[in-house]
Design a protein around this motif. Structure first.
Motif, short mmCIF file in Angstrom:
data_model
loop_
_atom_site.label_atom_id
_atom_site.label_comp_id
_atom_site.label_asym_id
_atom_site.label_seq_id
_atom_site.Cartn_x
_atom_site.Cartn_y
_atom_site.Cartn_z
N ASN A 466 -58.95 11.13 -14.90
CA ASN A 466 -59.64 10.27 -13.94
C ASN A 466 -61.02 10.85 -13.72
N THR A 467 -61.99 9.99 -13.47
CA THR A 467 -63.32 10.45 -13.09
C THR A 467 -63.67 9.85 -11.73
N ILE A 468 -64.01 10.72 -10.78
CA ILE A 468 -64.40 10.29 -9.44
C ILE A 468 -65.88 10.59 -9.25
N LEU A 469 -66.65 9.55 -8.96
CA LEU A 469 -68.08 9.69 -8.75
C LEU A 469 -68.44 9.34 -7.32
N MET A 470 -69.53 9.89 -6.87
CA MET A 470 -70.13 9.49 -5.59
C MET A 470 -71.64 9.53 -5.79
N ASP A 471 -72.38 8.76 -5.01
CA ASP A 471 -73.83 8.80 -5.16
C ASP A 471 -74.35 10.20 -4.91
N LYS A 472 -73.91 10.79 -3.80
CA LYS A 472 -74.35 12.13 -3.42
C LYS A 472 -73.27 12.77 -2.56
N LEU A 473 -73.15 14.06 -2.64
CA LEU A 473 -72.19 14.78 -1.80
C LEU A 473 -72.75 14.86 -0.39
N THR A 474 -72.13 14.17 0.55
CA THR A 474 -72.53 14.16 1.95
C THR A 474 -71.30 14.45 2.80
N PRO A 475 -71.46 14.71 4.09
CA PRO A 475 -70.28 14.87 4.94
C PRO A 475 -69.35 13.66 4.86
#
Length: 545
Positions: A466-475
């Motif tokens: 699986n690949t999990i992406l996010m725009d940016k690591l934020t709280p």
């Protein structure tokens, strides 16, 4: 055979597991596979297309979840029903991040007002420290915080703090102590000054052996370096349910924060256990952490099974564990700030689902609780990724990466992404013998040597990820990510019909450890245990081998 293994869905999955095309074929046959097997929720994007999946497999996995009463279990948890049956407790870490106007009841009492009151108390505490109103015994402001705990009271805050380092406001430094090895606390105390240090002790009973020992050593150090018993109140605070014991220690009752039976340690960073996080990033950012988790809670509670991110991830892990004998699952973080996350998910999953007794006390006849492990990309690519690609064990993998870096520097992030995506591609497609031979065609090797080397370069592929992406690591995205894995854990435990919220194996170790401690302190040689334990205890008492 049990009800689970005899169910039509289980039997169908057993048949399907041995009759699936290679993932190369699945992608070649369906150009829209990525679109159809990906999901964006709560500022996270999940690509689960690189799995040994067909529509029929997914249908049967969701049928298995439905037959196990997963939806009903989810509802029961959010309602505050007693789903931790061995300890007769509700499981309500979700209440810690619920909306302020929510009504969530335990024994008929809405717990949300108390949670909100604790958050308000945390906010005042953090403001007092940050704005220099909390003064040590010499009148100086606090510059360092030493957080003392064990298990979830230690690991959750530590990992979240590391992950959110870009949001540290610099008001204080935080140091974590968990290990009862004296070296751990001794080295931390070398970094701080008694007149400007605040100690936070996290222990529900205020009697957990490791935590209490470290706290007593911190107090002894404080008293030996100029502090008095009366000054303890200015330098120690506690998160505990044992107010009397904490006040006897010298902690001012106004500096004691509550813990509740309906929150397990490994699910507690959202509570006052998270004070170290709040002290580092501020309460506004801490509330964003809660908000991200709350969004994932709402998604988990309301989305259909086939569109539910924690359900999909939980069922995929179960698919490989139970039908492909995958005994471990690797978590690979392509962000330096997230390097500690695999260890946190390891505790969360293995302490929760490392069980062999079903809810009714009977023994399971299927595999539960895979070993969770992992590390930081790209470091692992030069170590254990070799096993992932060419080893004999099937090891499903989760790759986690932000699309934007907090530290954009030259070509670093694009290289990081190329490694992340390249690894998932390589695991999926592998390399055939013919492809390896083609790569060697211009070499000066003999035909026999080419064939030999090609066999060593050959890789079966068809390794799931699986690949999990996010725009940016934020709280907020971190909150959603951690809650995703929390709920994934419940999904698996529900299907396996085990209690994901007790930890009797941990309790046995504590009980026997206390007995061994008494024998180590005794004057006479130990002879009341097995020969190995007797021998080890007596060797320790001699101080030499």
């Amino acid at each position: 055979m049990t009800k689970l293994t005899q169910s039509p869905a289980w039997q169908a999955l057993s048949q399907l597991s041995g009759n699936l095309p290679h993932m190369r074929t699945l992608f070649a046959d369906n150009p829209k596979r990525f679109e159809q097997l990906s999901l964006k929720k709560c500022d996270l994007f999940l690509d689960y297309s690189k799995n040994r999946l067909t529509d029929e497999v997914l249908q049967q996995l969701f049928a298995l979840a439905k037959d196990a009463g997963l939806k009903q279990k989810i509802t029961a948890m959010f309602n505050g029903d007693i789903i931790n049956t061995t300890e007769k407790r509700a499981v309500l870490h979700t209440a810690l991040r619920a909306a302020a106007d929510a009504d969530i009841r335990v024994d008929g009492v809405n717990v949300v007002p108390e949670v909100q009151a604790t958050l308000a108390k945390m906010e005042q505490f953090v403001a007092d420290v940050h704005e220099g109103r909390w003064l040590g015994y010499t009148g100086k402001a606090i510059t360092d915080v030493v957080s003392i705990g064990i298990g979830g009271s230690f690991l959750g805050p530590k990992i979240a703090s590391e992950a959110l380092r870009p949001y540290w406001n610099g008001a204080v430094k935080c140091h974590y102590v968990a290990n009862v090895d004296a070296t751990s606390i001794a080295e931390k105390l070398k970094l701080v000054a008694p007149e400007t240090t605040l100690f936070l002790t996290s222990s529900k009973s205020f009697g957990t052996q490791e935590t209490l020992t470290n706290t007593l050593s911190a107090k002894a150090w404080f008293l030996a370096h100029g502090g008095t018993q009366q000054d303890v109140a200015k330098h120690f605070a506690a998160i505990t349910s044992n107010v009397a014991k904490a006040t006897d220690f010298g902690i001012d009752e106004t500096n004691i924060f509550p813990m509740w039976d309906w929150v397990g340690g490994r699910y507690s960073l959202w509570s006052a256990i998270g004070l170290p996080i709040a002290l580092l990033i501020g309460m506004d950012n801490f509330r964003e952490l809660l908000a991200g988790a709350r969004e994932m809670d709402q998604h988990f509670a309301t989305a259909p099974l086939n569109e539910n991110m924690p359900v999909i991830m939980g069922m995929l892990s179960l698919w490989y564990n139970n039908f492909f004998n995958a005994q471990s699952h690797v978590v690979l973080t392509y962000d330096h700030y997230l390097r500690g996350l695999p260890a946190y998910f390891q505790q969360l999953d293995m302490e929760s689902n490392g069980k062999s007794a079903k809810m009714d006390g009977s023994q399971v006849d299927y595999s539960t609780g895979p070993v969770i492990w992992g590390g930081e990309g790209t470091n692992g690519q030069h170590a254990y990724h070799q096993l992932l690609h060419q080893g004999t064990a099937l090891i499903p993998a989760d790759f986690i990466m932000p699309l934007q870096s907090h530290n954009p520097l030259g070509e670093h992030h694009i290289q990081l992404a190329s490694n992340c995506f390249g690894q998932t591609q390589a695991l999926m497609q592998g390399r055939t013998f013919d492809e390896a031979m083609a790569e060697l065609k211009d070499s000066k090797l003999s035909d026999a040597d080419k064939a030999l080397i090609a066999k060593h370069k050959e890789m079966a592929g068809n390794k799931p990820s699986n690949t999990i992406l996010m725009d940016k690591l934020t709280p907020k995205t971190l909150g959603a990510l951690i809650a995703l894995y929390e709920h994934r854990t419940l999904v698996q435990g529900t299907i396996w019909d085990i209690n994901s919220f007790d930890q009797w194996g941990v309790e046995l170790g504590k009980t026997l450890g206390n007995d061994v401690l008494a024998r180590l302190a005794a004057d006479s040689d130990c002879d009341g245990l097995d020969a190995s334990s007797n021998g080890l205890i007596n060797a320790f008492k001699k101080g030499c081998i």
